[in-house]
Scaffold this motif. Sequence first.
Motif, PDB file in Angstrom:
ATOM      1  N   LEU A  68       0.827  -1.210   0.000  1.00 14.38           N
ATOM      2  CA  LEU A  68       0.000   0.000   0.000  1.00 14.38           C
ATOM      3  C   LEU A  68       0.864   1.264   0.000  1.00 14.38           C
ATOM      4  CD1 LEU A  68      -2.941   1.166   0.486  1.00 14.38           C
ATOM      5  CD2 LEU A  68      -2.395   1.122   2.920  1.00 14.38           C
ATOM      6  N   ILE A  69       1.915   1.261   0.808  1.00 17.44           N
ATOM      7  CA  ILE A  69       2.672   2.497   1.015  1.00 17.44           C
ATOM      8  C   ILE A  69       3.364   2.992  -0.256  1.00 17.44           C
ATOM      9  CG2 ILE A  69       4.640   3.450   2.337  1.00 17.44           C
ATOM     10  CD1 ILE A  69       3.192   2.116   4.776  1.00 17.44           C
ATOM     11  N   PRO A  70       4.018   2.116  -1.038  1.00 12.82           N
ATOM     12  CA  PRO A  70       4.613   2.628  -2.293  1.00 12.82           C
ATOM     13  C   PRO A  70       3.569   3.256  -3.228  1.00 12.82           C
ATOM     14  CG  PRO A  70       5.407   0.413  -1.818  1.00 12.82           C
ATOM     15  CD  PRO A  70       4.350   0.708  -0.810  1.00 12.82           C
ATOM     16  N   LEU A  71       2.357   2.711  -3.258  1.00 10.51           N
ATOM     17  CA  LEU A  71       1.328   3.289  -4.136  1.00 10.51           C
ATOM     18  C   LEU A  71       0.886   4.657  -3.619  1.00 10.51           C
ATOM     19  CD1 LEU A  71      -0.879   0.182  -5.030  1.00 10.51           C
ATOM     20  CD2 LEU A  71       0.907   1.259  -6.389  1.00 10.51           C
ATOM     21  N   MET A  72       0.794   4.791  -2.297  1.00 11.79           N
ATOM     22  CA  MET A  72       0.439   6.093  -1.708  1.00 11.79           C
ATOM     23  C   MET A  72       1.521   7.128  -2.017  1.00 11.79           C
ATOM     24  SD  MET A  72      -2.413   6.200  -0.298  1.00 11.79           S
ATOM     25  CE  MET A  72      -3.715   5.256   0.426  1.00 11.79           C
ATOM     26  N   GLN A  73       2.760   6.700  -1.912  1.00 14.05           N
ATOM     27  CA  GLN A  73       3.875   7.619  -2.217  1.00 14.05           C
ATOM     28  C   GLN A  73       3.781   8.061  -3.671  1.00 14.05           C
ATOM     29  OE1 GLN A  73       5.304   8.648   0.220  1.00 14.05           O
ATOM     30  NE2 GLN A  73       6.509   7.200   1.413  1.00 14.05           N
ATOM     31  N   GLU A  74       3.454   7.082  -4.522  1.00 13.10           N
ATOM     32  CA  GLU A  74       3.405   7.387  -5.948  1.00 13.10           C
ATOM     33  C   GLU A  74       2.364   8.461  -6.261  1.00 13.10           C
ATOM     34  OE1 GLU A  74       2.980   3.924  -8.541  1.00 13.10           O
ATOM     35  OE2 GLU A  74       2.432   5.288 -10.172  1.00 13.10           O
ATOM     36  N   VAL A  75       1.233   8.457  -5.517  1.00 15.28           N
ATOM     37  CA  VAL A  75       0.225   9.500  -5.789  1.00 15.28           C
ATOM     38  C   VAL A  75       0.454  10.726  -4.892  1.00 15.28           C
ATOM     39  CG1 VAL A  75      -1.519   7.937  -6.722  1.00 15.28           C
ATOM     40  CG2 VAL A  75      -1.507   8.401  -4.266  1.00 15.28           C
ATOM     41  N   GLU A  76       1.660  10.793  -4.325  1.00 13.97           N
ATOM     42  CA  GLU A  76       2.126  11.964  -3.571  1.00 13.97           C
ATOM     43  C   GLU A  76       1.373  12.227  -2.275  1.00 13.97           C
ATOM     44  OE1 GLU A  76       3.284  15.396  -6.061  1.00 13.97           O
ATOM     45  OE2 GLU A  76       2.868  14.028  -7.731  1.00 13.97           O
ATOM     46  N   VAL A  77       0.867  11.140  -1.672  1.00 13.60           N
ATOM     47  CA  VAL A  77       0.393  11.246  -0.287  1.00 13.60           C
ATOM     48  C   VAL A  77       1.541  10.664   0.541  1.00 13.60           C
ATOM     49  CG1 VAL A  77      -1.361  10.537   1.375  1.00 13.60           C
ATOM     50  CG2 VAL A  77      -1.998  10.956  -1.017  1.00 13.60           C
ATOM     51  N   GLN A  78       2.298  11.555   1.164  1.00 11.68           N
ATOM     52  CA  GLN A  78       3.551  11.135   1.812  1.00 11.68           C
ATOM     53  C   GLN A  78       3.241  10.248   3.010  1.00 11.68           C
ATOM     54  OE1 GLN A  78       6.168  11.625   0.178  1.00 11.68           O
ATOM     55  NE2 GLN A  78       5.158  13.032  -1.235  1.00 11.68           N
ATOM     56  N   THR A  79       3.480   8.957   2.862  1.00 14.53           N
ATOM     57  CA  THR A  79       3.083   8.009   3.902  1.00 14.53           C
ATOM     58  C   THR A  79       4.308   7.346   4.510  1.00 14.53           C
ATOM     59  OG1 THR A  79       1.052   7.632   2.663  1.00 14.53           O
ATOM     60  CG2 THR A  79       1.575   6.039   4.383  1.00 14.53           C
ATOM     61  N   LYS A  80       4.414   7.482   5.810  1.00 10.87           N
ATOM     62  CA  LYS A  80       5.551   6.919   6.536  1.00 10.87           C
ATOM     63  C   LYS A  80       5.040   5.739   7.355  1.00 10.87           C
ATOM     64  CE  LYS A  80       9.144   8.980   9.361  1.00 10.87           C
ATOM     65  NZ  LYS A  80       9.505  10.177  10.096  1.00 10.87           N
ATOM     66  N   TRP A  81       5.841   4.688   7.406  1.00  5.44           N
ATOM     67  CA  TRP A  81       5.424   3.500   8.172  1.00  5.44           C
ATOM     68  C   TRP A  81       6.395   3.326   9.327  1.00  5.44           C
ATOM     69  CZ3 TRP A  81       5.851  -2.091   5.756  1.00  5.44           C
ATOM     70  CH2 TRP A  81       5.491  -3.041   6.721  1.00  5.44           C
ATOM     71  N   GLU A  82       5.888   3.299  10.536  1.00  8.36           N
ATOM     72  CA  GLU A  82       6.759   3.064  11.699  1.00  8.36           C
ATOM     73  C   GLU A  82       6.258   1.847  12.477  1.00  8.36           C
ATOM     74  OE1 GLU A  82       8.187   6.265  14.126  1.00  8.36           O
ATOM     75  OE2 GLU A  82       7.802   7.696  12.501  1.00  8.36           O
ATOM     76  N   VAL A  83       7.222   1.153  13.080  1.00 11.47           N
ATOM     77  CA  VAL A  83       6.901  -0.074  13.811  1.00 11.47           C
ATOM     78  C   VAL A  83       7.240   0.153  15.282  1.00 11.47           C
ATOM     79  CG1 VAL A  83       7.493  -2.523  14.026  1.00 11.47           C
ATOM     80  CG2 VAL A  83       7.374  -1.462  11.759  1.00 11.47           C
ATOM     81  N   ILE A  84       6.327  -0.178  16.172  1.00  9.88           N
ATOM     82  CA  ILE A  84       6.646   0.002  17.595  1.00  9.88           C
ATOM     83  C   ILE A  84       7.588  -1.106  18.054  1.00  9.88           C
ATOM     84  CG2 ILE A  84       4.610   1.308  18.344  1.00  9.88           C
ATOM     85  CD1 ILE A  84       3.503  -1.425  19.370  1.00  9.88           C
ATOM     86  N   THR A  85       8.355  -0.797  19.077  1.00  9.25           N
ATOM     87  CA  THR A  85       9.291  -1.783  19.599  1.00  9.25           C
ATOM     88  C   THR A  85       8.843  -2.182  21.007  1.00  9.25           C
ATOM     89  OG1 THR A  85      10.633   0.026  20.424  1.00  9.25           O
ATOM     90  CG2 THR A  85      11.261  -0.905  18.300  1.00  9.25           C
TER      91      THR A  85
END
Length: 466
Positions: A109-126
């Motif tokens: 999902l995230i690469p496609l969001m980036q492609e349409v210029e909705v800057q999406t960052k994915w973070e993982v909790i530790t």
Amino acid sequence: MPEKDKKVTSPAPSDPIRGVKASVEPDSMIERRNTEPATPPVRERRKYKVSETPPPPAPPPKLNDYASIIGQPEIDEIRYIARLLRGKTVKMVNSTAVGGGVAEILNRLIPLMQEVEVQTKWEVITGGNDFFEVTKGFHNALHGGDYHPTKEIFDIFLMYNEQNRQRMEFVEDIFVIHDPQPAALIRSKERNRGKWIWRCHIDLSNPHREVWNFLKPFIEQYDATIFSSPAFTRQLSVPQYLFYPSIDPLSEKNKDLDESYVQKVCDDFGIDRSRPVITQISRFDRLKDPVGVIQAYKLAKKYVDCQLVLAGGGASDDPEGAVVLAEVMNEAGDDPDVIILNLPPWSALEINALQRASTIVIQKSLKEGFGLTVTEALWKRKPVIAGAVGGIPTQVIHKLTGVLVHSVEGCAYQIRYLLTHPDFAAQLGRHGHEHSKENFLLTSNVKRWLILYQQMLGLNKPVKVT
Ligand code: UDP
């Protein structure tokens, strides 16, 4: 008698396997559980080849790559919806970067969001082992399992959420928090202007009361929640949206395959494609009822020739999986037409090939989340026989996009029916494909996210015509 529970009572055909006339004894179909296995435990099953190392990850596709599947107008519509969101920022948070359905969806999902210029960052909790033990306990409890939470357990959950909250920055326009593990990050809401969405991937229809009472006050601080099925929700004071889970039609698991590769996989696994193949792909878990599938196969096999493939994974590192696998082996006995495969986690291409080689795909679950194996089979135009549980009835509309069953006998009846009515089976497959294309593809999911973002940010107000 309802169709689903109809027993096989028509005149007995010749048994194509043993060449004798099979006797029809409806009652014998009922007495199946709690009986000693009729066959001795199998000692040596046929060997099969699996790849020993994971293949390198395939690069994520571009939006235009989907045009051949969903059509250019759909792609244009996604870009059109996204244009109002250009430059907006989103942070998605979950608890694992690899393994599990959520990570799999976010990876695509995230690469496609980036492609349409909705800057999406994915973070993982530790978190430490103690945190993940607690969250696993919560997960099972929220699915209705027995659990005895203590103050210490709740404190561990809060402590790690707080640690992550202190470590992370919350500066985006939208925050999407996946599942219960990071739910308490919502405490940062006061300090920023962003909108907060809780995406719940699990079934909350029957949660452990104490665990849910603990989590609910956090959930009700979100601006919106998303569930995967209407059946999975709870009454909440905040808006709830319905997002079906999705599959990526271009992933290794679902992309089109060369016929020669499908044949090679069947050869490697000892599957004879000149005869019908019925398949269930699932973790070796009692709730997937693999033993029930073998029993249904045995009943159907009295009337129709077929092979049964049961493919699963992880049984070697999951003690419960190993026990269930042993039960499955035991039930299969020495029937060479039951092919049991314990596959490594990097078997997406092989699973794809097995699904494509199947005449029928079964998912006879007794309890289920959404049931992605069903989505995968529908996408591949396979007639599906599935248990009417969890998200399966959303996907399998009885006698339209597949058939729903409620018992071993019902499953046996449908195996026999579909194998002897190939035109109807093919029609189910065609309808199933259309249904999955319309509702359960990654691209539909992208569109839903974009529309929700617009709504959350107040960007999709109707235009006033003067
Ligand atoms: N799967 C797999 N290997 C296996 C068994 C299953 O990769 O040995 C995949 C399957 O293709 C599907 C997912 O794992 O994509 C299972 O999702 P589902 O929702 O059907 O069931 P869950 O295991 O999450 O209960």
